[in-house]
Design a protein around this motif. Structure first.
Motif, PDB file in Angstrom:
ATOM      1  N   VAL A 145      33.832  32.433   3.118  1.00  0.00           N
ATOM      2  CA  VAL A 145      34.734  33.537   2.770  1.00  0.00           C
ATOM      3  C   VAL A 145      35.596  33.169   1.567  1.00  0.00           C
ATOM      4  CG1 VAL A 145      36.723  34.869   3.568  1.00  0.00           C
ATOM      5  CG2 VAL A 145      34.744  34.565   5.062  1.00  0.00           C
ATOM      6  N   LYS A 146      36.177  31.982   1.596  1.00  0.00           N
ATOM      7  CA  LYS A 146      37.025  31.570   0.472  1.00  0.00           C
ATOM      8  C   LYS A 146      36.213  31.381  -0.803  1.00  0.00           C
ATOM      9  CE  LYS A 146      40.861  29.424   2.977  1.00  0.00           C
ATOM     10  NZ  LYS A 146      41.653  28.180   3.204  1.00  0.00           N
ATOM     11  N   GLY A 147      34.939  31.031  -0.647  1.00  0.00           N
ATOM     12  CA  GLY A 147      34.098  30.817  -1.813  1.00  0.00           C
ATOM     13  C   GLY A 147      33.651  32.095  -2.498  1.00  0.00           C
ATOM     14  N   ALA A 148      33.974  33.261  -1.906  1.00  0.00           N
ATOM     15  CA  ALA A 148      33.561  34.535  -2.510  1.00  0.00           C
ATOM     16  C   ALA A 148      34.372  34.870  -3.748  1.00  0.00           C
ATOM     17  CB  ALA A 148      33.693  35.662  -1.488  1.00  0.00           C
ATOM     18  N   GLY A 149      35.496  34.189  -3.965  1.00  0.00           N
ATOM     19  CA  GLY A 149      36.296  34.408  -5.162  1.00  0.00           C
ATOM     20  C   GLY A 149      37.065  35.713  -5.168  1.00  0.00           C
ATOM     21  N   VAL A 150      37.379  36.237  -3.983  1.00  0.00           N
ATOM     22  CA  VAL A 150      38.108  37.499  -3.867  1.00  0.00           C
ATOM     23  C   VAL A 150      39.530  37.224  -3.399  1.00  0.00           C
ATOM     24  CG1 VAL A 150      38.184  39.730  -2.671  1.00  0.00           C
ATOM     25  CG2 VAL A 150      35.992  38.751  -3.352  1.00  0.00           C
ATOM     26  N   THR A 151      40.497  37.968  -3.942  1.00  0.00           N
ATOM     27  CA  THR A 151      41.888  37.790  -3.547  1.00  0.00           C
ATOM     28  C   THR A 151      42.071  38.141  -2.069  1.00  0.00           C
ATOM     29  OG1 THR A 151      42.651  38.347  -5.765  1.00  0.00           O
ATOM     30  CG2 THR A 151      44.261  38.508  -3.978  1.00  0.00           C
ATOM     31  N   LEU A 152      42.644  37.224  -1.308  1.00  0.00           N
ATOM     32  CA  LEU A 152      42.881  37.425   0.120  1.00  0.00           C
ATOM     33  C   LEU A 152      44.360  37.231   0.417  1.00  0.00           C
ATOM     34  CD1 LEU A 152      39.898  35.304   1.525  1.00  0.00           C
ATOM     35  CD2 LEU A 152      39.949  37.779   1.199  1.00  0.00           C
ATOM     36  N   GLU A 153      44.822  37.933   1.430  1.00  0.00           N
ATOM     37  CA  GLU A 153      46.220  37.750   1.834  1.00  0.00           C
ATOM     38  C   GLU A 153      46.341  37.021   3.166  1.00  0.00           C
ATOM     39  OE1 GLU A 153      47.018  42.110   3.951  1.00  0.00           O
ATOM     40  OE2 GLU A 153      47.927  41.653   2.024  1.00  0.00           O
ATOM     41  N   GLY A 154      45.202  36.599   3.718  1.00  0.00           N
ATOM     42  CA  GLY A 154      45.245  35.843   4.961  1.00  0.00           C
ATOM     43  C   GLY A 154      43.854  35.654   5.538  1.00  0.00           C
ATOM     44  N   MET A 155      43.766  34.775   6.523  1.00  0.00           N
ATOM     45  CA  MET A 155      42.499  34.502   7.206  1.00  0.00           C
ATOM     46  C   MET A 155      42.702  34.683   8.705  1.00  0.00           C
ATOM     47  SD  MET A 155      40.206  33.425   4.854  1.00  0.00           S
ATOM     48  CE  MET A 155      39.037  32.435   5.786  1.00  0.00           C
ATOM     49  N   GLU A 156      41.643  35.109   9.371  1.00  0.00           N
ATOM     50  CA  GLU A 156      41.686  35.285  10.828  1.00  0.00           C
ATOM     51  C   GLU A 156      40.346  34.877  11.412  1.00  0.00           C
ATOM     52  OE1 GLU A 156      42.375  38.824  14.181  1.00  0.00           O
ATOM     53  OE2 GLU A 156      42.128  39.320  12.057  1.00  0.00           O
ATOM     54  N   THR A 157      40.388  34.191  12.554  1.00  0.00           N
ATOM     55  CA  THR A 157      39.166  33.815  13.256  1.00  0.00           C
ATOM     56  C   THR A 157      39.149  34.493  14.618  1.00  0.00           C
ATOM     57  OG1 THR A 157      39.069  31.666  12.142  1.00  0.00           O
ATOM     58  CG2 THR A 157      37.795  31.912  14.168  1.00  0.00           C
ATOM     59  N   VAL A 158      38.065  35.220  14.898  1.00  0.00           N
ATOM     60  CA  VAL A 158      37.907  35.937  16.164  1.00  0.00           C
ATOM     61  C   VAL A 158      36.801  35.261  16.963  1.00  0.00           C
ATOM     62  CG1 VAL A 158      37.388  38.155  17.247  1.00  0.00           C
ATOM     63  CG2 VAL A 158      38.607  38.085  15.057  1.00  0.00           C
ATOM     64  N   VAL A 159      37.108  34.893  18.201  1.00  0.00           N
ATOM     65  CA  VAL A 159      36.140  34.204  19.056  1.00  0.00           C
ATOM     66  C   VAL A 159      35.858  35.059  20.287  1.00  0.00           C
ATOM     67  CG1 VAL A 159      35.621  32.109  20.366  1.00  0.00           C
ATOM     68  CG2 VAL A 159      37.000  31.966  18.280  1.00  0.00           C
ATOM     69  N   GLU A 160      34.572  35.274  20.566  1.00  0.00           N
ATOM     70  CA  GLU A 160      34.161  36.022  21.750  1.00  0.00           C
ATOM     71  C   GLU A 160      33.009  35.304  22.438  1.00  0.00           C
ATOM     72  OE1 GLU A 160      35.093  40.709  20.736  1.00  0.00           O
ATOM     73  OE2 GLU A 160      33.060  39.942  20.513  1.00  0.00           O
ATOM     74  N   LEU A 161      32.921  35.521  23.739  1.00  0.00           N
ATOM     75  CA  LEU A 161      31.800  35.021  24.522  1.00  0.00           C
ATOM     76  C   LEU A 161      31.050  36.206  25.114  1.00  0.00           C
ATOM     77  CD1 LEU A 161      33.609  32.146  26.486  1.00  0.00           C
ATOM     78  CD2 LEU A 161      32.220  31.920  24.408  1.00  0.00           C
ATOM     79  N   ASP A 162      29.723  36.200  25.003  1.00  0.00           N
ATOM     80  CA  ASP A 162      28.907  37.167  25.734  1.00  0.00           C
ATOM     81  C   ASP A 162      28.711  36.608  27.132  1.00  0.00           C
ATOM     82  OD1 ASP A 162      28.668  38.708  23.471  1.00  0.00           O
ATOM     83  OD2 ASP A 162      26.689  37.944  22.930  1.00  0.00           O
ATOM     84  N   MET A 163      29.245  37.326  28.151  1.00  0.00           N
ATOM     85  CA  MET A 163      29.202  36.804  29.514  1.00  0.00           C
ATOM     86  C   MET A 163      28.657  37.853  30.483  1.00  0.00           C
ATOM     87  SD  MET A 163      32.797  34.638  29.768  1.00  0.00           S
ATOM     88  CE  MET A 163      32.374  34.053  31.415  1.00  0.00           C
ATOM     89  N   LEU A 164      28.200  37.367  31.627  1.00  0.00           N
ATOM     90  CA  LEU A 164      27.657  38.231  32.668  1.00  0.00           C
ATOM     91  C   LEU A 164      27.659  37.477  33.985  1.00  0.00           C
ATOM     92  CD1 LEU A 164      23.760  38.364  32.168  1.00  0.00           C
ATOM     93  CD2 LEU A 164      25.228  36.636  31.185  1.00  0.00           C
ATOM     94  N   TYR A 165      27.467  38.200  35.067  1.00  0.00           N
ATOM     95  CA  TYR A 165      27.260  37.551  36.350  1.00  0.00           C
ATOM     96  C   TYR A 165      25.807  37.087  36.441  1.00  0.00           C
ATOM     97  CZ  TYR A 165      31.719  39.308  38.201  1.00  0.00           C
ATOM     98  OH  TYR A 165      33.052  39.560  38.429  1.00  0.00           O
ATOM     99  N   VAL A 166      25.571  35.988  37.139  1.00  0.00           N
ATOM    100  CA  VAL A 166      24.215  35.469  37.309  1.00  0.00           C
ATOM    101  C   VAL A 166      23.336  36.551  37.935  1.00  0.00           C
ATOM    102  CG1 VAL A 166      22.801  33.791  38.559  1.00  0.00           C
ATOM    103  CG2 VAL A 166      24.931  33.060  37.472  1.00  0.00           C
ATOM    104  N   GLY A 167      22.172  36.766  37.347  1.00  0.00           N
ATOM    105  CA  GLY A 167      21.251  37.782  37.843  1.00  0.00           C
ATOM    106  C   GLY A 167      21.296  39.071  37.054  1.00  0.00           C
ATOM    107  N   GLN A 168      22.328  39.248  36.216  1.00  0.00           N
ATOM    108  CA  GLN A 168      22.430  40.457  35.411  1.00  0.00           C
ATOM    109  C   GLN A 168      21.701  40.287  34.079  1.00  0.00           C
ATOM    110  OE1 GLN A 168      26.728  41.064  35.201  1.00  0.00           O
ATOM    111  NE2 GLN A 168      26.620  42.588  36.831  1.00  0.00           N
ATOM    112  N   THR A 169      21.440  41.419  33.434  1.00  0.00           N
ATOM    113  CA  THR A 169      20.760  41.424  32.133  1.00  0.00           C
ATOM    114  C   THR A 169      21.730  41.678  30.998  1.00  0.00           C
ATOM    115  OG1 THR A 169      18.707  42.213  33.138  1.00  0.00           O
ATOM    116  CG2 THR A 169      18.956  42.535  30.759  1.00  0.00           C
TER     117      THR A 169
END
Length: 687
Positions: free
Chosen positions: A525-549
């Motif tokens: 992202v920083k290497g794109a050479g575009v003016t930025l006013e901040g950075m954010e990292t979003v973390v998610e997990l794909d989860m399910l109960y055992v046996g589900q699709t």
């Protein structure tokens, strides 16, 4: 200011009918818009003419952000490159088998033709197990032989998709190296580079579609670069991704599948920003162009992301995308009476060429635009887009009479035209209900944001039919997607399959993986050479109960330096699952299927006050006379208003028609429009 110094930011959205341009000069505090006809045969022509109309001097452009439909159209029209697939022995039919679904629920036929036919899907001996163990190492010479065979079959692009490559990339990596040594161009895709996650069909489909798009999208982007270079423009070009972020040209060439819903995503981004600033964070965006009607939900200022989507039946893309429902109900959608005597509108569209009947370019079948024109809602002397000097009302009336009024036994073309509008409105309302009521949201808590060339003509009807709170029409609704291009953030998404029980999770290993992906994304992202006013990292997990699709997306807090708390993950999953399904399943273990990390570079947000009405304007000065408008079975004398000349705080009671260069707004009888401090028009029930 030295006008020769590049200082303008332009957003360009190329649609099926018009190319929209929004040009921002932040230093001068000004913005201008342009709308020119699209050029389907070579979209680069419309792109350049739109920039010239909006910016004038192309050497003054510093950044051009582009929402493109080249990839989408290539998929829908099956006009991508001749493509081949090299896959694991025994798995050449994954693309055709899909999930054993079919286009229609009923009937005996479920025909589907994959974009890569069977004779161009070749297999080679290799095998990686689900745990990552390599049972059989791939033979590079066999891969080279397969590549030469695909070249003999006329393939321009190729995808490598090996079974379980998400668990261990070594065989795919070796095959990729062998392939590149004999392949004559750069149109090569390996599945682990595109979708390194479990689920064989989705990974195969996405990789094959990416290869299928590399040549047409790559050539289009090359033409854009060449055209800007010949115009001596120094502008950096960025491409809008389907997830609402932007990427560099180089990334777009390598991963064109990320542009599949590029234009509509930019519109949702703009609408979310406009609504939040105006005080309405809960929105339903309604983008009505010449071909389609695109609907999306924004909750608390955030648009919903889907992990995958189907561009068309069987064309599944596994990549984060803004969740958008698309139906064939645009201004160019053709109205017809079917064999059963029922009035149908769309999905077939007249597009931009020949366009609606009123364009006078050869089409004889009536469209939604023709109906709005016959009802007096569109000014025949002020067509948007600059394509024509005047619209042919008589031709539109005749087409509606011949194709709708007479077959349905209606006495007047006005009655038939209103029937067309009502059917179109019903289709639009159905799409809105899908993203709201069917997902547990009360429409009364949401504000519609109609944009695109035709959305504002239908705002009042949608408010009443669905029960929405009100409608917010942006200052320049016809070029909202182009405006969204100028404010879209840079975004880099990563996914890794873990497939582990929550109880067995190695929290330290997960922490390390998050940090590794975060670092890689930040560098990109920083290497794109575009003016930025901040950075954010979003973390998610794909989860399910055992046996589900099916999984649910579980956002987790994972600040740098902090350990991942398994109990916090458990609580987050239960909250997400309960919100989605309304209950929890007790006593069943939870499984983490995938880790998703998104690194977002925040670009400076557009200051909406730059679009505020000029001080000193008056309502009286904005009124341009009256015109008869047909609504609810009768003619009404409507006030005609120059929308952009209205002052903040102005109140316009229906029936009224607000006109501007990029769209027309209809305020129906019983409704009222109010102009807020940013120049938006809020439409609601009159008190």
């Amino acid at each position: 200011m030295n006008t020769n110094t590049p200082h303008l930011i332009a957003g360009v959205d190329v649609g099926g009918t018009f190319t929209d341009v929004f040009v921002l000069d932040e230093a001068a505090g000004t913005a201008c818009v342009a709308k020119v006809p699209s050029t389907p045969a070579n979209q680069a022509v419309g792109f350049l003419s739109g920039l010239e109309a909006g910016a004038g001097d192309l050497t003054a452009l510093s950044t051009v952000v582009h929402g493109t439909t080249v990839g989408t159209n290539a998929l829908l029209e099956r006009k991508g490159a001749v493509t081949g697939v090299i896959t694991t022995s025994g798995f050449r039919d994954v693309l055709e088998m899909r999930r054993r679904d079919r286009p229609q629920t009923w009937g005996l036929w479920g025909q589907f033709v994959p974009i890569v036919p069977r004779d161009r899907r070749l297999d080679v001996a290799e095998r990686t197990l689900a745990d990552g163990t390599v049972r059989q190492v791939v033979d590079p010479e066999e891969v080279k032989a397969a590549a030469r065979r695909l070249q003999e079959l006329g393939c321009e692009a190729v995808a490598i998709v090996f079974i379980n490559a998400y668990a261990n990339v070594e065989n795919e990596r070796a095959a990729l190296e062998a392939l590149r040594s004999v392949w004559p161009n750069d149109y090569v895709t390996a599945s682990h580079q595109i979708v390194p996650e479990i689920r064989e069909f989705e990974r195969s489909s996405t990789a094959a579609l990416n290869a299928y798009l590399q040549p047409p999208v790559g050539r289009y982007l090359a033409r854009l670069e060449q055209a800007l270079g010949e115009a001596k423009s120094p502008a950096q070009v960025l491409i809008v991704q389907s997830n609402g972020g932007v990427m560099s040209l180089d990334t777009a060439r390598k991963v064109p599948i990320r542009t599949a819903l590029s234009g509509p995503a930019a519109g949702v981004t703009a609408a979310a920003h406009i609504g939040s600033v105006a005080g309405y964070p809960n929105l339903i965006t309604c983008d009505m162009g010449g071909t389609s009607f695109d609907v999306s939900l924004v909750v608390e200022g955030e648009s919903a992301l889907a992990a995958q989507t189907s561009i068309d039946f069987g064309l599944v893309v596994r990549s984060p995308m803004i969740e958008i429902i698309t139906i064939g109900a645009g201004g160019g959608s053709i109205a017809r009476v079917d064999a059963g005597g029922l009035l149908q509108v769309g999905p077939e569209s007249a597009g931009s060429d020949p366009g609606p009947v009123c364009y006078g370019l050869g089409n004889t079948r009536p469209t939604v635009t023709d109906a709005n024109l016959v009802l007096g809602r569109i000014n025949a002397d002020r067509p948007i887009g600059g394509k024509l000097d005047r619209l042919d009302v008589a031709a539109a009336r005749q087409a509606i009479t011949d194709h709708v009024a007479i077959p349905l036994g209606l006495e007047t073309p006005e009655a038939a035209a209103e029937a067309i509008i009502r059917v179109a409105n019903a289709k639009m309302a159905g799409a809105i209900r899908v993203v709201s009521i069917e997902r547990g949201h009360d429409p009364k808590e949401f504000v519609a944001v109609p944009f695109g060339g035709g959305g504002s003509l239908h705002a009042g009807a949608l408010i009443r039919e669905v029960g929405l709170k009100k409608a917010l029409v942006p200052r320049y609704p016809g070029v909202t997607s182009a405006l969204g291009c100028t404010i879209a953030d840079l975004r880099q998404d990563f996914v890794e399959t873990w497939n582990v029980l929550l109880d067995d999770l190695d929290a330290d290993a997960l922490r390390s993986a998050i940090d590794r992906l975060d670092g890689e994304g930040t560098k990109t992202v920083k290497g794109a050479g575009v003016t930025l006013e901040g950075m954010e990292t979003v973390v998610e997990l794909d989860m399910l109960y055992v046996g589900q699709t099916h999984t649910v997306a579980v956002p987790i807090q994972a600040a740098k330096g902090q350990a991942v708390d398994k109990e916090a993950v458990r609580a987050a999953f239960e909250a997400a699952y309960s919100s989605t399904y309304g209950r929890l399943l007790k006593g069943i273990p939870m499984r983490i299927l995938n880790l998703r990390v998104a690194v977002v570079g925040k670009r400076p947000r557009f200051d909406l006050s730059l679009l505020a009405p000029e001080p000193g304007t008056t309502v009286e000065g904005a009124i341009r006379g009256t015109r008869d408008v047909y609504v609810d079975g009768a003619w009404h004398e409507a006030t005609i208003v120059d929308r952009l000349a209205l002052p903040a705080g102005a109140e316009i009671r229906g029936p009224a028609v607000l006109e501007q260069s990029d769209t027309t707004i209809l305020i129906e009888p019983g409704l009222v429009g109010e102009v807020d401090t940013y120049g938006n028009v809020l439409i609601g029930e009159a008190s």
